[in-house]
Design a protein around this motif. Structure first.
Motif, PDB file in Angstrom:
ATOM      1  N   SER A 103      42.906  39.076  44.425  1.00 22.35           N
ATOM      2  CA  SER A 103      41.541  39.722  43.674  1.00 22.35           C
ATOM      3  C   SER A 103      41.975  41.087  43.704  1.00 22.35           C
ATOM      4  O   SER A 103      41.334  41.898  42.792  1.00 22.35           O
ATOM      5  CB  SER A 103      40.398  39.534  44.786  1.00 22.35           C
ATOM      6  N   GLU A 104      42.767  41.597  44.573  1.00 26.20           N
ATOM      7  CA  GLU A 104      43.080  43.215  44.499  1.00 26.20           C
ATOM      8  C   GLU A 104      44.067  43.510  43.292  1.00 26.20           C
ATOM      9  O   GLU A 104      43.815  44.682  42.802  1.00 26.20           O
ATOM     10  CB  GLU A 104      43.599  43.614  45.748  1.00 26.20           C
ATOM     11  N   ASN A 105      44.867  42.462  43.302  1.00 30.92           N
ATOM     12  CA  ASN A 105      45.930  42.786  42.044  1.00 30.92           C
ATOM     13  C   ASN A 105      46.163  41.514  41.417  1.00 30.92           C
ATOM     14  O   ASN A 105      47.189  40.939  41.389  1.00 30.92           O
ATOM     15  CB  ASN A 105      47.031  43.150  42.875  1.00 30.92           C
ATOM     16  N   PRO A 106      44.948  41.212  40.305  1.00 32.87           N
ATOM     17  CA  PRO A 106      45.165  39.798  39.927  1.00 32.87           C
ATOM     18  C   PRO A 106      46.075  39.819  38.581  1.00 32.87           C
ATOM     19  O   PRO A 106      46.272  40.836  37.914  1.00 32.87           O
ATOM     20  CB  PRO A 106      43.869  39.709  39.465  1.00 32.87           C
ATOM     21  N   ASP A 107      46.969  38.978  38.286  1.00 35.46           N
ATOM     22  CA  ASP A 107      47.690  38.958  37.170  1.00 35.46           C
ATOM     23  C   ASP A 107      46.969  38.241  35.912  1.00 35.46           C
ATOM     24  O   ASP A 107      46.861  37.062  35.627  1.00 35.46           O
ATOM     25  CB  ASP A 107      48.676  37.917  37.281  1.00 35.46           C
ATOM     26  N   ILE A 108      46.176  39.149  35.279  1.00 36.82           N
ATOM     27  CA  ILE A 108      45.364  38.844  34.335  1.00 36.82           C
ATOM     28  C   ILE A 108      45.793  37.954  33.188  1.00 36.82           C
ATOM     29  O   ILE A 108      45.188  37.144  32.586  1.00 36.82           O
ATOM     30  CB  ILE A 108      44.193  40.053  33.816  1.00 36.82           C
TER      31      ILE A 108
END
Length: 304
Positions: A103-108
């Motif tokens: 959630s802090e660094n999602p792979d969008i």
């Protein structure tokens, strides 16, 4: 005379036809109103709004950026709909699906490529990430971490609603499947509380005390009274002298670390019994939260 009779008969016919047509026209709106009224009162499963996101139908493919949400989805029987999970999701162990960051660094880009209907988050996403996902037609239910038992059952209810919507199982009582899932989760947690703490304080990893509006307090208060009446997480020196029967502490702490705090040391010296529990039970509010009572029960048995 014959012509006048024929004209009179024709006039009567026209009047009768006009009357019939008028009656039919006047009754038509009434019939439509009844049908519209029934449709307005009908409760349908979808659309449903969950965590600020609108879902038009049951989610067939979902991504979870929260370990707790992943566990609950599996508990509810929808593990097969998970197409992506965060790097921190490690339970259940047999879930074999794509990793999509956190959630802090999602792979969008990876999430969009999986084409999910919804992306669950418990910690929150940036507005930019939510906008990008929404623009791709993906709903983003932003759920709240529970601070109470109502919040705990509400978490289950919200997750279940993404799959069930407002599908009724008892039209007379209007009981929703989603609501039932939340009530069952809370009942199971309360039923697992087979210990009595009488009075307690809970000490976090940071040597703070869990106040009355924390999830730790909500769970442990099923079995006793939390003597820390403050809000949130309180410094021990800010709550005055306390003499709880039990000090329940995060098991990442040691007795030496606890005694390094003057107020906690005073509680231990006054006779408070020290118990350790796994903090994960509170950090991941799922059915495994009930394990905290088993841990406490085992320690109490060892002390007898």
């Amino acid at each position: 005379m014959k012509i006048m009779k024929i004209a009179a008969l024709a006039l009567c016919g026209i009047m009768l036809l006009s009357g019939c047509e008028k009656d039919e026209e006047s009754s038509l709106p009434h019939e439509l109103t009844v049908k519209n009224s029934a449709a307005e009162n009908e409760v349908t499963a979808f659309p449903v709004t969950v965590g600020g996101a609108l879902l038009e139908s049951s989610a067939e493919r979902v991504v979870s950026l929260s370990p707790a949400v992943t566990e609950i989805i599996a508990e509810l029987g929808f593990a097969d709909r998970l197409c992506g999970i965060s790097a921190y999701c490690d339970f259940p162990e047999d879930i074999n699906t794509e990793g999509v960051g956190s959630s802090e660094n999602p792979d969008i880009e990876k999430i969009i490529s999986l084409n999910p209907d919804a992306v669950f988050t418990l910690a929150g996403l940036s507005e930019r990430d939510i906008y990008t996902l929404n623009a791709a037609g993906i709903a983003v239910p932003e759920l709240d971490a529970p601070r109470s038992l109502d919040g705990y059952s509400g978490l289950y209810r919200d997750i279940a609603a993404v799959f069930y919507g407002r599908e009724l199982i008892d039209s007379e009582k209007e009981t929703e499947k989603a609501a039932l899932a939340g009530n069952s989760a809370r009942s199971a947690l309360e039923a697992a509380a087979d210990v009595q703490l009488e009075s307690f304080v809970y000490v976090t990893e940071k040597l703070t005390l869990a106040g009355g509006n924390t999830f730790e307090s909500a769970v442990l208060s099923i079995t006793g009274e939390n003597l820390c009446a403050g809000e949130g997480y309180c410094e021990p020196q800010s709550v005055g002298e306390l003499s709880p029967k039990y000090i329940v502490a995060d098991n990442s702490l040691t007795k030496t670390q606890l005694r390094s705090n003057t107020e906690i040391a005073a509680m231990l010296d006054s006779g408070s019994v020290l118990l350790f529990v796994t903090a994960r039970c509170f950090e991941r509010p799922t059915a495994r939260t009930a394990e905290v009572f088993s841990e406490i029960s085992e320690q109490l048995a060892d002390q007898q």
